[in-house]
Design a protein around this motif. Structure first.
Motif, PDB file in Angstrom:
ATOM      1  N   TYR A   1      -0.374   9.801   8.911  1.00 41.11           N
ATOM      2  CA  TYR A   1      -1.345   9.540   7.835  1.00 41.11           C
ATOM      3  C   TYR A   1      -2.679   9.229   8.489  1.00 41.11           C
ATOM      4  O   TYR A   1      -3.104   8.078   8.558  1.00 41.11           O
ATOM      5  CB  TYR A   1      -0.897   8.363   6.969  1.00 41.11           C
ATOM      6  CG  TYR A   1       0.304   8.639   6.119  1.00 41.11           C
ATOM      7  CD1 TYR A   1       0.147   9.104   4.822  1.00 41.11           C
ATOM      8  CD2 TYR A   1       1.593   8.438   6.593  1.00 41.11           C
ATOM      9  CE1 TYR A   1       1.243   9.368   4.027  1.00 41.11           C
ATOM     10  CE2 TYR A   1       2.704   8.697   5.802  1.00 41.11           C
ATOM     11  CZ  TYR A   1       2.516   9.159   4.528  1.00 41.11           C
ATOM     12  OH  TYR A   1       3.602   9.409   3.742  1.00 41.11           O
TER      13      TYR A   1
ATOM     14  N   SER B   1      -1.696  13.607  -8.517  1.00 43.88           N
ATOM     15  CA  SER B   1      -2.327  14.932  -8.450  1.00 43.88           C
ATOM     16  C   SER B   1      -1.312  16.024  -8.718  1.00 43.88           C
ATOM     17  O   SER B   1      -1.600  17.001  -9.412  1.00 43.88           O
ATOM     18  CB  SER B   1      -2.966  15.143  -7.075  1.00 43.88           C
ATOM     19  OG  SER B   1      -4.007  14.236  -6.868  1.00 43.88           O
ATOM     20  N   GLU B   2      -0.116  15.868  -8.176  1.00 37.60           N
ATOM     21  CA  GLU B   2       0.955  16.848  -8.395  1.00 37.60           C
ATOM     22  C   GLU B   2       1.312  16.934  -9.879  1.00 37.60           C
ATOM     23  O   GLU B   2       1.490  18.019 -10.431  1.00 37.60           O
ATOM     24  CB  GLU B   2       2.186  16.455  -7.576  1.00 37.60           C
ATOM     25  CG  GLU B   2       3.325  17.408  -7.678  1.00 37.60           C
ATOM     26  CD  GLU B   2       3.142  18.666  -6.862  1.00 37.60           C
ATOM     27  OE1 GLU B   2       3.791  19.674  -7.202  1.00 37.60           O
ATOM     28  OE2 GLU B   2       2.351  18.663  -5.915  1.00 37.60           O
TER      29      GLU B   2
ATOM     30  N   TYR C   1      -2.089   6.168  -1.018  1.00 30.33           N
ATOM     31  CA  TYR C   1      -2.301   7.596  -0.749  1.00 30.33           C
ATOM     32  C   TYR C   1      -1.175   8.433  -1.355  1.00 30.33           C
ATOM     33  O   TYR C   1      -1.415   9.438  -2.019  1.00 30.33           O
ATOM     34  CB  TYR C   1      -2.393   7.830   0.759  1.00 30.33           C
ATOM     35  CG  TYR C   1      -2.476   9.289   1.136  1.00 30.33           C
ATOM     36  CD1 TYR C   1      -3.667   9.986   1.015  1.00 30.33           C
ATOM     37  CD2 TYR C   1      -1.351   9.968   1.601  1.00 30.33           C
ATOM     38  CE1 TYR C   1      -3.741  11.329   1.348  1.00 30.33           C
ATOM     39  CE2 TYR C   1      -1.416  11.308   1.932  1.00 30.33           C
ATOM     40  CZ  TYR C   1      -2.617  11.984   1.810  1.00 30.33           C
ATOM     41  OH  TYR C   1      -2.677  13.310   2.132  1.00 30.33           O
ATOM     42  N   ASN C   2       0.067   8.007  -1.123  1.00 29.43           N
ATOM     43  CA  ASN C   2       1.210   8.742  -1.674  1.00 29.43           C
ATOM     44  C   ASN C   2       1.165   8.768  -3.194  1.00 29.43           C
ATOM     45  O   ASN C   2       1.463   9.791  -3.820  1.00 29.43           O
ATOM     46  CB  ASN C   2       2.522   8.129  -1.193  1.00 29.43           C
ATOM     47  CG  ASN C   2       2.815   8.437   0.255  1.00 29.43           C
ATOM     48  OD1 ASN C   2       2.263   9.372   0.821  1.00 29.43           O
ATOM     49  ND2 ASN C   2       3.669   7.640   0.864  1.00 29.43           N
ATOM     50  N   GLN C   3       0.811   7.647  -3.830  1.00 30.43           N
ATOM     51  CA  GLN C   3       0.737   7.598  -5.286  1.00 30.43           C
ATOM     52  C   GLN C   3      -0.336   8.544  -5.809  1.00 30.43           C
ATOM     53  O   GLN C   3      -0.127   9.222  -6.814  1.00 30.43           O
ATOM     54  CB  GLN C   3       0.466   6.167  -5.764  1.00 30.43           C
ATOM     55  CG  GLN C   3       0.634   5.984  -7.245  1.00 30.43           C
ATOM     56  CD  GLN C   3       2.036   6.306  -7.735  1.00 30.43           C
ATOM     57  OE1 GLN C   3       3.017   5.898  -7.142  1.00 30.43           O
ATOM     58  NE2 GLN C   3       2.138   7.046  -8.807  1.00 30.43           N
ATOM     59  N   SER C   4      -1.475   8.620  -5.119  1.00 29.09           N
ATOM     60  CA  SER C   4      -2.523   9.543  -5.562  1.00 29.09           C
ATOM     61  C   SER C   4      -2.052  10.995  -5.434  1.00 29.09           C
ATOM     62  O   SER C   4      -2.371  11.831  -6.273  1.00 29.09           O
ATOM     63  CB  SER C   4      -3.817   9.320  -4.784  1.00 29.09           C
ATOM     64  OG  SER C   4      -3.711   9.779  -3.457  1.00 29.09           O
ATOM     65  N   CYS C   5      -1.269  11.301  -4.400  1.00 29.29           N
ATOM     66  CA  CYS C   5      -0.718  12.655  -4.246  1.00 29.29           C
ATOM     67  C   CYS C   5       0.258  12.972  -5.373  1.00 29.29           C
ATOM     68  O   CYS C   5       0.256  14.078  -5.914  1.00 29.29           O
ATOM     69  CB  CYS C   5      -0.020  12.798  -2.894  1.00 29.29           C
ATOM     70  SG  CYS C   5      -1.151  12.805  -1.492  1.00 29.29           S
ATOM     71  N   ILE C   6       1.088  11.995  -5.732  1.00 29.56           N
ATOM     72  CA  ILE C   6       2.059  12.187  -6.809  1.00 29.56           C
ATOM     73  C   ILE C   6       1.323  12.421  -8.129  1.00 29.56           C
ATOM     74  O   ILE C   6       1.667  13.330  -8.890  1.00 29.56           O
ATOM     75  CB  ILE C   6       3.006  10.971  -6.904  1.00 29.56           C
ATOM     76  CG1 ILE C   6       3.937  10.943  -5.683  1.00 29.56           C
ATOM     77  CG2 ILE C   6       3.804  10.992  -8.210  1.00 29.56           C
ATOM     78  CD1 ILE C   6       4.679   9.638  -5.506  1.00 29.56           C
TER      79      ILE C   6
END
Length: 124
Positions: A74, A105-106, A98-103
């Motif tokens: 990361y 966005s997905e 960061y992971n939550q923002s990716c989820i």
């Protein structure tokens, strides 16, 4: 069940929820519609998020009185603290954010894809 039928069922469920909201005489903003889409997607899909430990090397550097923690996995996430433990804890928080923002966005991309498949832009 075909994907197009799933998408149609999804949009019908969203329409039903919007209709229920309007019957309660409450206005619906664009943000509310997106939230309804997101909530409906979460409730009607079998996709799930599983948190699991991932072991990765953490690099800890000391500068003056502060510690910096980072990981090659990361590169954009860093943790700062007065000691190594604080720096690693802040790094974990950054990685989780960061992971939550990716989820999120997905999920948004999946919603947009469903709507575009049902209502293609070149239809007119």
């Amino acid at each position: 069940m075909k994907d197009s039928q799933k998408e149609l069922d999804f949009l019908q469920e969203v329409a039903k929820r919007i209709s229920e909201r309007t019957k309660q005489n409450s206005s619906i903003s664009p943000e509310d519609v997106f939230d309804l889409l997101k909530d409906t997607l979460e409730e009607t899909t079998t996709d799930s998020i599983i948190e699991m430990p991932i072991f990765m090397p953490v690099i800890i550097e000391k500068e003056d009185d502060f510690f910096t923690a980072r990981s090659y996995g990361y590169r954009i996430c860093k943790g700062f603290g007065r000691n190594e433990e604080d720096a690693v804890e802040k790094l974990k928080e950054e990685i989780n954010a960061y992971n939550q923002s990716c989820i999120n966005s997905e999920k948004k991309l999946k919603i947009e894809e469903m709507v575009n498949n049902i209502f293609p832009k070149n239809r007119l």
